[in-house]
Design a protein around this motif. Structure first.
Motif, short mmCIF file in Angstrom:
data_model
loop_
_atom_site.label_atom_id
_atom_site.label_comp_id
_atom_site.label_asym_id
_atom_site.label_seq_id
_atom_site.Cartn_x
_atom_site.Cartn_y
_atom_site.Cartn_z
N LEU A 186 0.86 -1.18 0.00
CA LEU A 186 0.00 0.00 0.00
C LEU A 186 0.89 1.23 0.00
N ASP A 187 0.61 2.16 -0.90
CA ASP A 187 1.39 3.40 -0.98
C ASP A 187 2.89 3.13 -1.04
N GLU A 188 3.27 2.20 -1.90
CA GLU A 188 4.68 1.89 -2.16
C GLU A 188 5.42 1.39 -0.91
N GLN A 189 4.70 0.72 -0.05
CA GLN A 189 5.31 0.10 1.13
C GLN A 189 4.73 -1.29 1.30
N ILE A 190 5.57 -2.21 1.81
CA ILE A 190 5.11 -3.56 2.09
C ILE A 190 4.84 -3.71 3.58
N TYR A 191 3.72 -4.34 3.92
CA TYR A 191 3.33 -4.54 5.31
C TYR A 191 3.07 -6.02 5.58
N LEU A 192 3.35 -6.43 6.80
CA LEU A 192 2.91 -7.72 7.30
C LEU A 192 2.11 -7.42 8.57
N LYS A 193 0.80 -7.45 8.47
CA LYS A 193 -0.07 -7.02 9.56
C LYS A 193 -1.31 -7.91 9.64
N ARG A 194 -1.93 -7.86 10.79
CA ARG A 194 -3.23 -8.52 10.95
C ARG A 194 -4.30 -7.59 10.41
N LEU A 195 -5.15 -8.13 9.52
CA LEU A 195 -6.28 -7.38 8.99
C LEU A 195 -7.56 -7.94 9.60
N GLN A 196 -8.40 -7.05 10.10
CA GLN A 196 -9.62 -7.48 10.78
C GLN A 196 -10.77 -6.58 10.34
N ARG A 197 -11.84 -7.19 9.85
CA ARG A 197 -13.00 -6.40 9.45
C ARG A 197 -13.77 -5.95 10.68
N GLN A 198 -14.01 -4.67 10.76
CA GLN A 198 -14.79 -4.09 11.85
C GLN A 198 -15.90 -3.25 11.23
N HIS A 199 -17.08 -3.85 11.12
CA HIS A 199 -18.23 -3.26 10.44
C HIS A 199 -17.85 -2.95 8.99
N LYS A 201 -15.21 -1.10 8.04
CA LYS A 201 -13.80 -0.76 7.95
C LYS A 201 -12.94 -2.00 8.14
N ILE A 202 -11.71 -1.92 7.69
CA ILE A 202 -10.73 -2.97 7.95
C ILE A 202 -9.62 -2.38 8.79
N ALA A 203 -9.44 -2.96 9.98
CA ALA A 203 -8.39 -2.50 10.90
C ALA A 203 -7.06 -3.16 10.54
N VAL A 204 -5.99 -2.38 10.60
CA VAL A 204 -4.63 -2.87 10.38
C VAL A 204 -3.96 -2.94 11.74
N ILE A 205 -3.73 -4.14 12.23
CA ILE A 205 -3.35 -4.35 13.62
C ILE A 205 -1.94 -4.93 13.73
N SER A 206 -1.13 -4.31 14.58
CA SER A 206 0.14 -4.91 14.99
C SER A 206 -0.11 -5.62 16.31
N ASP A 207 0.22 -6.91 16.38
CA ASP A 207 -0.08 -7.65 17.61
C ASP A 207 0.76 -7.17 18.79
N ARG A 210 2.56 -2.01 21.44
CA ARG A 210 3.27 -0.74 21.38
C ARG A 210 2.92 0.03 20.12
N TYR A 211 2.38 -0.67 19.12
CA TYR A 211 2.05 -0.04 17.85
C TYR A 211 0.54 0.22 17.79
N GLU A 212 0.19 1.37 17.24
CA GLU A 212 -1.22 1.73 17.16
C GLU A 212 -1.91 1.03 15.99
N THR A 213 -3.19 0.73 16.20
CA THR A 213 -4.03 0.22 15.13
C THR A 213 -4.44 1.36 14.21
N TRP A 214 -4.45 1.10 12.92
CA TRP A 214 -4.95 2.10 11.98
C TRP A 214 -5.95 1.43 11.04
N GLU A 220 -8.33 2.98 -0.04
CA GLU A 220 -7.14 2.17 0.22
C GLU A 220 -7.45 0.68 0.08
N ILE A 221 -8.65 0.28 0.49
CA ILE A 221 -9.04 -1.12 0.33
C ILE A 221 -9.06 -1.49 -1.15
N ASP A 222 -9.49 -0.56 -1.99
CA ASP A 222 -9.58 -0.83 -3.43
C ASP A 222 -8.20 -0.99 -4.06
#
Length: 242
Positions: A186-199, A201-207, A210-214, A220-222
């Protein structure tokens, strides 16, 4: 828009090179490729294949896998330009039916699209082999061609796995198909994150707490590009005895 067009053109160039290496050439190649994919259970038409060869579209996940198997190349090379040229045929477990061989997902310091990785991903093991019976249990019947091995050099997922642990990912997953841990760009960056559907929205979670959920916006989903889904991890623990 320009970026998407370049992505399609780059895919077309790899597709043509792989077809030439596999001996699929000439005016009949569109029909030949379509029939081969249909024989594997894929749903594709000759005009749709024509679009692949002319930079107008890119196959979806199922057809991409069928295409990579037809051409004898790794799916991540065909889709992203990573890990392998068409002259280097895959060494699948079919050559040694008693061995279930999983190779590393060779991301490198940058992807073919120039995405920076900031050393978050490292290569510690190039391949690992299992007996067929054990592999069927561990990977729930998945094919070795759909599984790759990666290691993360970040503490963002501590709580689930630690830095340098080995992760087994399913490269046949190219979209969000339910809550889980994904490798995505996403946006020219690679992520390894937990994705969780919340209604809606899709939350991007670091387990690691110390890291905030976004959250991913609808736009962005598209445009999010799912590369793989984590299916298993193996702790990297060594006990030195001598």
């Amino acid at each position: 828009m320009v970026k998407n067009e370049r992505t399609r053109q780059d895919f077309t160039a790899r597709l043509i090179a792989a077809c030439e290496s596999a001996g699929i050439v000439g005016h009949g190649r569109n029909k030949q490729v379509a029939r081969a994919i249909q024989a594997q259970g894929g749903k594709i038409s000759t005009p749709a294949v024509w679009k692949w060869f002319n930079g107008q579209s890119i196959p979806d996940g199922r057809n991409l896998l069928a295409l990579s198997e037809l051409l004898g190349v790794r799916v991540e090379w065909l889709q992203y330009g990573m890990a392998q040229s068409p002259d280097t045929k895959r060494h699948s477990s079919s050559a040694h039916p008693e061995v279930f061989r999983i190779e590393s997902l060779d991301i490198g310091q940058k992807t073919a699209a120039g995405l920076p990785l900031y050393d978050d991903f490292i290569e510690t093991i190039q391949a690992i082999e299992f007996g067929m019976d054990e592999a069927r249990v561990l990977f729930n019947g998945r094919s070795a061609e759909h599984i790759r091995l990666i290691a993360i050099n970040s503490d963002s997922m501590v709580g689930t796995f630690s830095p340098r642990d080995q992760l087994f990912v399913d490269v046949s997953v190219h979209r969000f198909d339910g809550d889980g841990i994904y490798l995505f760009t996403l946006d020219e960056q690679i992520y390894l994150k937990r994705l969780q559907r919340q209604h809606k929205k899709i939350a991007v979670i670091s387990d690691n707490k110390r890291y905030e959920t976004w959250y991913l916006s609808p736009d962005e989903i598209d445009v999010m590009n799912v590369m793989a889904k984590v299916i298993m991890s193996q702790a990297r623990q060594y006990q030195l005895l001598g």
